[in-house]
Scaffold this motif. Structure first.
Motif, PDB file in Angstrom:
ATOM      1  N   THR A  52      10.564 -45.698   4.768  1.00  0.00           N
ATOM      2  CA  THR A  52      10.369 -45.171   3.423  1.00  0.00           C
ATOM      3  C   THR A  52      10.394 -43.650   3.395  1.00  0.00           C
ATOM      4  OG1 THR A  52       9.025 -47.095   2.870  1.00  0.00           O
ATOM      5  CG2 THR A  52       8.841 -45.202   1.417  1.00  0.00           C
ATOM      6  N   THR A  53       9.822 -43.043   4.414  1.00  0.00           N
ATOM      7  CA  THR A  53       9.690 -41.580   4.412  1.00  0.00           C
ATOM      8  C   THR A  53      10.892 -40.864   5.021  1.00  0.00           C
ATOM      9  OG1 THR A  53       8.461 -41.714   6.504  1.00  0.00           O
ATOM     10  CG2 THR A  53       7.172 -41.694   4.480  1.00  0.00           C
ATOM     11  N   SER A  54      11.787 -41.590   5.678  1.00  0.00           N
ATOM     12  CA  SER A  54      12.918 -40.939   6.352  1.00  0.00           C
ATOM     13  C   SER A  54      14.106 -40.790   5.407  1.00  0.00           C
ATOM     14  CB  SER A  54      13.350 -41.759   7.580  1.00  0.00           C
ATOM     15  OG  SER A  54      12.307 -41.833   8.519  1.00  0.00           O
ATOM     16  N   SER A  55      14.671 -39.596   5.411  1.00  0.00           N
ATOM     17  CA  SER A  55      15.912 -39.368   4.672  1.00  0.00           C
ATOM     18  C   SER A  55      17.089 -39.823   5.523  1.00  0.00           C
ATOM     19  CB  SER A  55      16.059 -37.890   4.328  1.00  0.00           C
ATOM     20  OG  SER A  55      15.015 -37.478   3.473  1.00  0.00           O
ATOM     21  N   ASP A  56      18.285 -39.815   4.906  1.00  0.00           N
ATOM     22  CA  ASP A  56      19.469 -40.276   5.639  1.00  0.00           C
ATOM     23  C   ASP A  56      19.712 -39.431   6.885  1.00  0.00           C
ATOM     24  OD1 ASP A  56      19.786 -42.225   3.754  1.00  0.00           O
ATOM     25  OD2 ASP A  56      21.304 -41.146   2.592  1.00  0.00           O
ATOM     26  N   VAL A  57      19.511 -38.121   6.759  1.00  0.00           N
ATOM     27  CA  VAL A  57      19.631 -37.218   7.913  1.00  0.00           C
ATOM     28  C   VAL A  57      18.503 -36.187   7.830  1.00  0.00           C
ATOM     29  CG1 VAL A  57      21.003 -35.422   9.043  1.00  0.00           C
ATOM     30  CG2 VAL A  57      22.125 -37.497   8.198  1.00  0.00           C
ATOM     31  N   THR A  58      17.849 -35.965   8.955  1.00  0.00           N
ATOM     32  CA  THR A  58      16.776 -34.972   9.037  1.00  0.00           C
ATOM     33  C   THR A  58      17.152 -33.939  10.086  1.00  0.00           C
ATOM     34  OG1 THR A  58      15.113 -36.625   8.450  1.00  0.00           O
ATOM     35  CG2 THR A  58      14.326 -34.598   9.470  1.00  0.00           C
TER      36      THR A  58
END
Length: 856
Positions: A52-58
Motif C-alpha cells: 500500500t505504501t510503496s510507489s511504482d518506483v522509489t
C-alpha cells in the motif's frame, strides 16, 4: 472390516481413557498450527502495508544507511532539484518528494513519550498526496504550516490525544512544537508504529536541517508502462549513485527485513511445540501400554478364536489413528484460536495486528493433521507390537502380566550406555577450547543424556522412589507405604510418567543455571571493568541529541562526561588486507570509565593524535603489533593513517573486539554533518557528590524521556530484569510441555485406578477409609512427580553447567546455581502431583465396594 469395527468399539468403549491423550495431541498440534497461522498473518499484514505504501518506483540516496536510525540522527538526502530530472523520465507521473525520519521522539503536553513500547518505531513524515494511499483523514485537516501536526488514530486513542493538543518533537536539530490539526486512520493495519505528519517545509527544516532536501523520490508509472521499464528510464536520467526499487522490490526488501524477526519467533515457538510433542509421546505410549496390559485376557481370547497377530496389531494402531485424527482436528481449530490470542497479546504490548488479516493457508491444517496422526501412531507402535505378541494362553491368565525381566535388563544396559555417552559429551563440551566444536558436543550430550535418562528411568525408579518414600511417604504410615509400593509396582510405567515431567523441568533448570550465570558474570564484569558512576543511553538505539548532551554536561556535581560514538570504517592492515570494522570514538576519559586490560601498550596512548587501539583477536588474525600504522577509511569522510598505540585483551564481555580512537582524531577526517552523535554517555561524579550528581542527571533528562540515566546498581538490576523477562517467556512456553506432562500423570493414575479396581474394593472391605484411599493415590502421584522433578532438575543442572563452561569462552566465566529457583520448582512439583491426583482419587473414593470386588 471386522478389525475396523473392533477398533471403533474399543475406542468408544475407552473414550474416557483416551480423552487425556487426545488433549495432549490437541495442545501440541494447536501450538504448531497456531504458530503457523500467527506468522502467516504477520506476513500478510506487512505485505499489505508495504504494498500500500510503496510507489511504482522509489529513488533513495546511494549512500543511504542500511540501519533504520542513522547514527548522525539525520537520514541521507538529495536536493529537491532532482525531482525535475525524475519527472522528465519517460513514463513517469505523479513524482513526489518524501521526507522520512526515524530519529525523532514525540512527547505530549505532559512530557510522555508517544512512541511504541513494543519496539515499533516513531516515524516523522512530510504530508503529500501519496499518504492518502494508506491513510484517510478521520478528523481535522492535513498539516498546512509549521504549527500543524497530524497523528495516526491508534496513537491518538492510546494516549487520549485530540485536535488542538500540543506535541513536542525532539530531533538532532532541536525541539519544536505543533498542535494537532488532524487525525488519520490507516486503511490497512498499522503494526504499532507511531506516525506524525508535517508540511513539507517544516519536515525539511526541522528533521533534515534545511529546506530543499528530500530523503526519497517516488514516481508512478504511466498507463502501459511497467515498473521495471520506468525504473530503467529513471536510472538513465539520473545516472549512477542512486538506489532504485520497484514496488515489488520494495515489498520484498521489507519482507526480508522482517523475515529475521519472524523466523526467530516462528522456529522458537515450533521448538517448544516439538518439546510438547515429545512429552505427549510418553503420555500416548503410557496410555496404550496400560490399555494393552488391561486387555491382555481380552486379546488372548481374540487370538484363541482366530485373530492373527497382524490383526491385533492393526486394531491397536487403528485406535491410535482415530485418537490422532480426533486430537489433531481439534488441535488445528484450537491453533486458530491460539493465533488470535497471540495477536491480541501482541496488540496489548504495542504491535497492532488485525484479525481481519487472519491467514489460514491450506498447508496449516494438513501439517497439523499429518503431524498429530504420525506422532500418535508412532507412539502407539511399540504397545501395538506388544499386543500382537500376546498368545491365546493369555486368556487363562490375569491381566497385567509382568514384563519380561531380560528385556528390562537389556533396556537398563542401553540406558546406562546412553547416559554415560551423554555425560562424556557434556564433559567434552565443558572442556572445549573453541565455541564451535564445544557447541556440537553440548548438543550431542543433551540429546544422549536425555535419551539415556528416559531409557534408564525404570531402573532408577526403584532406588529414587524408595529414597523419596523414606523422606516424604513414611510419615503417613501404612497409607504412605502402600503409595510407595504402588509407585514401585510397575517401574516402567513410573519411569515413563516421570520422564514426561522430567523433560520440561530439565529445560527449566538448564535455562535457570545459564540465565543466573549470565547475570552473575555480567555483574562481575561490570564491577571489575566499569569505572564510571553513571550510564546514559536510549533503550531504542537512538543517538543522544546535542541538546540533551549539553543539559547533562551542565549538571552540578559531575566531574566529567565521556562521549562514545560508533563509526563504520574500513581498516587496511600492514599486509594490505581490508576489513569492515566498527571504530569507537571516545573522549580520553573513556580509558578510566571503562577499564580495559591491554596485552601490549597503554590504552591512554590510543587517544593521542592519530592513534588508535585494536583488539587482541584482530591483532592476532592480521599480524598487527604496537607501532604499526593502519589505513582507516571513514565512511563519508577521508582516509587516515593511524598508529596502533595499544592492543586490548578480548577476554572481556564489554566492548569485546572494539577498536578505540579519540573523538578529535575522528573529527579531523569526518565532516561535521557526518560525525555520529553519541550512542551513550558515561559520567562520573565529583568525590562525595554521587547522590547529588545522580539526581541532577535525572533532572536534566526530564525533557528527554527517550533517555535513561542508570547508576551501576540500576544497570545491574536492568540486566537482571531483562534476563528474567526472557526466562519468564521461555518458562511460559515450557509450561505447555509441563501441562502435557501433568495430563500424563492424571492419565496414568486414572488407568491405574481402573486396573486396580478389585484391589481397591478389597482394601475398602477390610477397613481402608475413603479418605485414606484418596490420600494413598495423592501420595503416589506426589512421589511420581517428585521422581520426575528430581531427574529433570539434576539433568538440567548438568546441562546448564556444561553450557556455562562453554559460555566462559565468550567471557561469561561465573557459574551460579540458582538454588532458590531449583528448590521452588522441586517443591512446586509436589503440588503438581497433588493437583494431578485430584480427579483419579475422587473417582477411586466413590467406587462401590461390592461392585469393585466383583469386577474382572
Amino acid at each position: 472390516m471386522s478389525v475396523l469395527k473392533t477398533s471403533l468399539r474399543n475406542f468408544l468403549a475407552h473414550k474416557g481413557r483416551m480423552a487425556l491423550s487426545a488433549v495432549a495431541v490437541l495442545l501440541s498440534v494447536a501450538f504448531v498450527s497456531g504458530t503457523l497461522v500467527f506468522t502467516d498473518t504477520m506476513n500478510t499484514t506487512f505485505d499489505k502495508l508495504f504494498a500500500t505504501t510503496s510507489s511504482d518506483v522509489t529513488v533513495s540516496p546511494g549512500g543511504a544507511a542500511d540501519e533504520d536510525i542513522p547514527q548522525t540522527g539525520r537520514p541521507e538526502t538529495f536536493p529537491a532539484a532532482l525531482l525535475e530530472k525524475v519527472a522528465k523520465a519517460e513514463g513517469a507521473r505523479n513524482v513526489q518528494g518524501a521526507v522520512v525520519s526515524l530519529s525523532v521522539t514525540v512527547v505530549d503536553a505532559e512530557n510522555k513519550n508517544l512512541g511504541s513500547t513494543g519496539g515499533a518505531p516513531t516515524i516523522a513524515v512530510n504530508w503529500s498526496p501519496n499518504e492518502l494511499r494508506s491513510v484517510e483523514i478521520a478528523s481535522g485537516h492535513e498539516p498546512r504550516g509549521p504549527t500543524d501536526v497530524v497523528v495516526d488514530g491508534a496513537t491518538a486513542e492510546k494516549h487520549g490525544l485530540k485536535l488542538g493538543d500540543e506535541l513536542r518533537t525532539i530531533s538532532v536539530n532541536g525541539d519544536f512544537t505543533a498542535k494537532i490539526s488532524g487525525i488519520v486512520d490507516f486503511k490497512v493495519t498499522n503494526p504499532g508504529a507511531t506516525l506524525v505528519y508535517f508540511d513539507t517545509a517544516t519536515a525539511q527544516r526541522e528533521l533534515l536541517g534545511k529546506e530543499g532536501l528530500f530523503t526519497q523520490i517516488t514516481a508512478d508509472a504511466a498507463p502501459g508502462v511497467s515498473d521495471e521499464t520506468l525504473k530503467a528510464n529513471v536510472a538513465a536520467v539520473l545516472g549512477d549513485g542512486y538506489k532504485l526499487q520497484t514496488a515489488a522490490e520494495a515489498t520484498d526488501a521489507g519482507r526480508e527485513e522482517m523475515a529475521g524477526f519472524l523466523d526467530v519467533m516462528k522456529y522458537a515457538m515450533l521448538g517448544f511445540a516439538g518439546i510438547a510433542l515429545l512429552v505427549g509421546i510418553f503420555l500416548i505410549v503410557n496410555t496404550f501400554s496400560m490399555l494393552v496390559a488391561q486387555r491382555t485376557r481380552e486379546i488372548g481370547l481374540m487370538r484363541a478364536i482366530g485373530s492373527s497377530r497382524k490383526q491385533v496389531n492393526r486394531s491397536v494402531l487403528i485406535e491410535a489413528l482415530l485418537l490422532g485424527l480426533v486430537g489433531s482436528a481439534a488441535g488445528v481449530a484450537a491453533g486458530v484460536g491460539l493465533a488470535v490470542g497471540l495477536m491480541k497479546l501482541m496488540s496489548a504490548v504495542g504491535m497492532e495486528l488485525s484479525t481481519g488479516d487472519l491467514t489460514v493457508k491450506w498447508t496449516t491444517p494438513v501439517v497439523g493433521l499429518v503431524l498429530g496422526v504420525v506422532v500418535t501412531v508412532l507412539a502407539a507402535y511399540v504397545p501395538a507390537r506388544r499386543a500382537g505378541r500376546i498368545s491365546p494362553m493369555a486368556a487363562l491368565r490375569d491381566a497385567g502380566t509382568p514384563a519380561d525381566g531380560r528385556a528390562g535388563r537389556v533396556r537398563g544396559g542401553i540406558g546406562l550406555a546412553l547416559t554415560a555417552a551423554g555425560a562424556a559429551a557434556l564433559v567434552a563440551a565443558a572442556r572445549a577450547e573453541e565455541a564451535a566444536p564445544g557447541s556440537g558436543w553440548l548438543g550431542l550430550g543433551v540429546v544422549l543424556s536425555l535419551l539415556g535418562f528416559v531409557v534408564v528411568g525404570p531402573l532408577l525408579a526403584g532406588g529414587v522412589v524408595r529414597a523419596l518414600g523414606v523422606v516424604v511417604l513414611r510419615v503417613f504410615g501404612p497409607v504412605g507405604r502402600m503409595a510407595e509400593r504402588n509407585a514401585l509396582r510397575n517401574p516402567r510405567r513410573t519411569g515413563a510418567t516421570g520422564a514426561a515431567l522430567m523433560i520440561g523441568l530439565a529445560l527449566v533448570a538448564c535455562l535457570s543455571v545459564v540465565g543466573s550465570s549470565m547475570v552473575a558474570s555480567a555483574t562481575e564484569e561490570l564491577d571489575r571493568s566499569v569505572g564510571a558512576d553513571f550510564i546514559v543511553q536510549s533503550g531504542t538505539g537512538q543517538p543522544i541529541v546535542p541538546q540533551a548532551q549539553a543539559a547533562l554536561e551542565k549538571a552540578p556535581g559531575i566531574d566529567h562526561v565521556t562521549e562514545y560514538k560508533w563509526l563504520d570504517v574500513t581498516v587496511t592492515d600492514p599486509r594490505g588486507k581490508k576489513a569492515e570494522q566498527g571504530l569507537a570514538a571516545a573522549d580520553p576519559t573513556y580509558a578510566q570509565d571503562l577499564r580495559r586490560e591491554t596485552t601490549a601498550g597503554r590504552l591512554a596512548d590510543a587517544y593521542g593524535p592519530d592513534a588508535m587501539s585494536v583488539g587482541s583477536d584482530y591483532a592476532t588474525a592480521h599480524g598487527v603489533k604496537v607501532g604499526d600504522v593502519l589505513t582507516v577509511a571513514f565512511k563519508g569522510g577521508k582516509p587516515a593513517k593511524l598508529r596502533v598505540a595499544a592492543i586490548t585483551s578480548d577476554q572481556a564481555n564489554v566492548d569485546k573486539g572494539a577498536m578505540y580512537t579519540n573523538v578529535t582524531t575522528a573529527a579531523r577526517y569526518l565532516p561535521a554533518d557526518r560525525m555520529p552523535h553519541s550512542l551513550l554517555l558515561l559520567a562520573s561524579a565529583k568525590d562525595g557528590q554521587e547522590a547529588r550528581a545522580y539526581q541532577a542527571l535525572k533532572d536534566a533528562l526530564v525533557p528527554y524521556p527517550q533517555y535513561k540515566v542508570s547508576n551501576q546498581a540500576d544497570y545491574k538490576k536492568e540486566l537482571q530484569d531483562q534476563v528474567g523477562q526472557l526466562l519468564n517467556i521461555v518458562y511460559g512456553l515450557l509450561a505447555l510441555a509441563i501441562v502435557v506432562a501433568v495430563l500424563g500423570v492424571v492419565n496414568t493414575l486414572a488407568l491405574s485406578v481402573v486396573e486396580r479396581t478389585r484391589e481397591i474394593g478389597l482394601m475398602r472391605a477390610i477397613g481402608l477409609s475413603r479418605r485414606q484411599l484418596r490420600r494413598m493415590i495423592r501420595l503416589e502421584s506426589v512421589v511420581i512427580a517428585l521422581f520426575g522433578a528430581l531427574l529433570g532438575l539434576g539433568l538440567g543442572m548438568g546441562w546448564g553447567t556444561a553450557a556455562q563452561k562453554l559460555l566462559a569462552l565468550e567471557g561469561l566465566g561465573v557459574l551460579e546455581i540458582p538454588w532458590p529457583t531449583i528448590l521452588t520448582v522441586f517443591v512446586a512439583s509436589a503440588f503438581v502431583g497433588l493437583f494431578a491426583a485430584l480427579i483419579p482419587a475422587f473417582r477411586a473414593g466413590r467406587m462401590n465396594v461390592l461392585n469393585a470386588i466383583a469386577s474382572e
